[in-house]
Design a protein around this motif. Sequence first.
Motif, short mmCIF file in Angstrom:
data_model
loop_
_atom_site.label_atom_id
_atom_site.label_comp_id
_atom_site.label_asym_id
_atom_site.label_seq_id
_atom_site.Cartn_x
_atom_site.Cartn_y
_atom_site.Cartn_z
N THR A 105 -5.36 3.48 12.05
CA THR A 105 -4.02 3.79 12.65
C THR A 105 -3.97 5.26 12.86
O THR A 105 -3.84 5.91 13.71
CB THR A 105 -2.68 3.03 12.14
OG1 THR A 105 -2.78 2.05 12.14
CG2 THR A 105 -1.62 3.80 12.80
N TRP A 120 2.77 -6.25 12.59
CA TRP A 120 1.40 -5.46 12.35
C TRP A 120 0.42 -6.21 13.41
O TRP A 120 0.75 -7.42 13.93
CB TRP A 120 1.14 -5.78 11.01
CG TRP A 120 1.93 -4.99 10.02
CD1 TRP A 120 2.87 -4.29 9.93
CD2 TRP A 120 1.74 -5.65 8.53
NE1 TRP A 120 3.17 -3.80 8.73
CE2 TRP A 120 2.70 -4.49 7.88
CE3 TRP A 120 0.71 -6.36 7.68
CZ2 TRP A 120 2.49 -4.52 6.39
CZ3 TRP A 120 1.00 -6.56 6.47
CH2 TRP A 120 1.66 -5.55 5.62
N GLY A 174 1.72 0.57 14.94
CA GLY A 174 1.56 1.55 14.18
C GLY A 174 1.04 2.96 14.77
O GLY A 174 1.54 4.00 14.49
N ASN A 184 -6.01 0.67 2.18
CA ASN A 184 -5.14 0.42 3.21
C ASN A 184 -6.20 0.78 4.49
O ASN A 184 -5.94 2.06 5.18
CB ASN A 184 -3.93 0.97 3.34
CG ASN A 184 -2.90 0.50 4.55
OD1 ASN A 184 -3.25 -0.08 5.50
ND2 ASN A 184 -1.71 0.88 4.39
N ARG A 191 -2.66 7.71 2.28
CA ARG A 191 -2.59 6.31 2.36
C ARG A 191 -3.39 5.98 0.97
O ARG A 191 -4.02 6.57 0.63
CB ARG A 191 -3.26 5.76 3.57
CG ARG A 191 -4.58 6.04 3.69
CD ARG A 191 -5.52 5.52 4.82
NE ARG A 191 -6.89 5.80 4.90
CZ ARG A 191 -7.66 5.61 3.96
NH1 ARG A 191 -7.63 4.42 3.10
NH2 ARG A 191 -9.11 5.91 4.26
N SER A 243 -4.23 1.26 7.93
CA SER A 243 -3.53 2.69 8.13
C SER A 243 -4.65 3.90 8.39
O SER A 243 -4.25 4.36 9.13
CB SER A 243 -2.97 2.97 7.01
OG SER A 243 -2.08 4.22 6.93
N HIS A 266 0.86 -1.20 -0.03
CA HIS A 266 -0.11 0.01 0.13
C HIS A 266 0.79 1.14 -0.03
O HIS A 266 0.17 2.47 0.05
CB HIS A 266 -0.95 -0.16 1.12
CG HIS A 266 -1.88 -1.04 1.13
ND1 HIS A 266 -2.95 -1.05 0.31
CD2 HIS A 266 -2.25 -2.13 1.91
CE1 HIS A 266 -3.74 -2.10 0.44
NE2 HIS A 266 -3.27 -2.76 1.47
N ALA A 286 6.11 2.87 8.04
CA ALA A 286 6.22 1.28 7.55
C ALA A 286 6.72 0.76 8.70
O ALA A 286 7.57 0.97 8.98
CB ALA A 286 6.92 1.19 6.19
#
Length: 182
Positions: free
Chosen positions: A144, A105, A110, A138, A134, A141, A36, A99
């Motif tokens: 996050t 993950w 994150g 994603n 983003r 993200s 992503h 990243a």
Amino acid sequence: MHPVERSSTRLELRELAPDDVDAVFAIYGSAEATEHLSFEPRSRDQVEQIVTRSIAAATATPRTEYALAVIERETAELIGFGRLATDPHQQRGATMGFALRPASWGVGYGVETVKLLLSVAFEDLDLHRVWGARSPFNTASARTMEAAGMVEEGTIREHVFKAGRWRDSVVHAILDREWNAR
């Protein structure tokens, strides 16, 4: 500002070092980790150039880029890469990106990474606005950045050319007063 050192309960941000190339390559060379992101997986040589350039940029005057290693405090391993870059077209503004290696993950690293980057931006650099973009796909993200206090602002149409096609980017941002009110 050099060196940057910030920590949270589980993570630490620090300046990149020459021996970080392999750990950064584990992220930037990974098809899964870069799925992503705005670029295809990088070669080890490309990552070495990125790390070398980032180390040099850390001592530039004025400093406009903060490319930082994300370290898991318990293991002292580099698990991610975070970046703030001041925006020459926006007073007291910067872009932000991050990243993490896929093995890290799903455990909240994150959110901690983004909060650490934002703390540098607002508490050390006295910025007014920080934004990040983003992939529309994603959703992790998106969650996050929202959990870190960032607000979805809109879509930049056909912003990134990747894998032979144009892709939109979704922008999230936070202002200094929003950071301070949290």
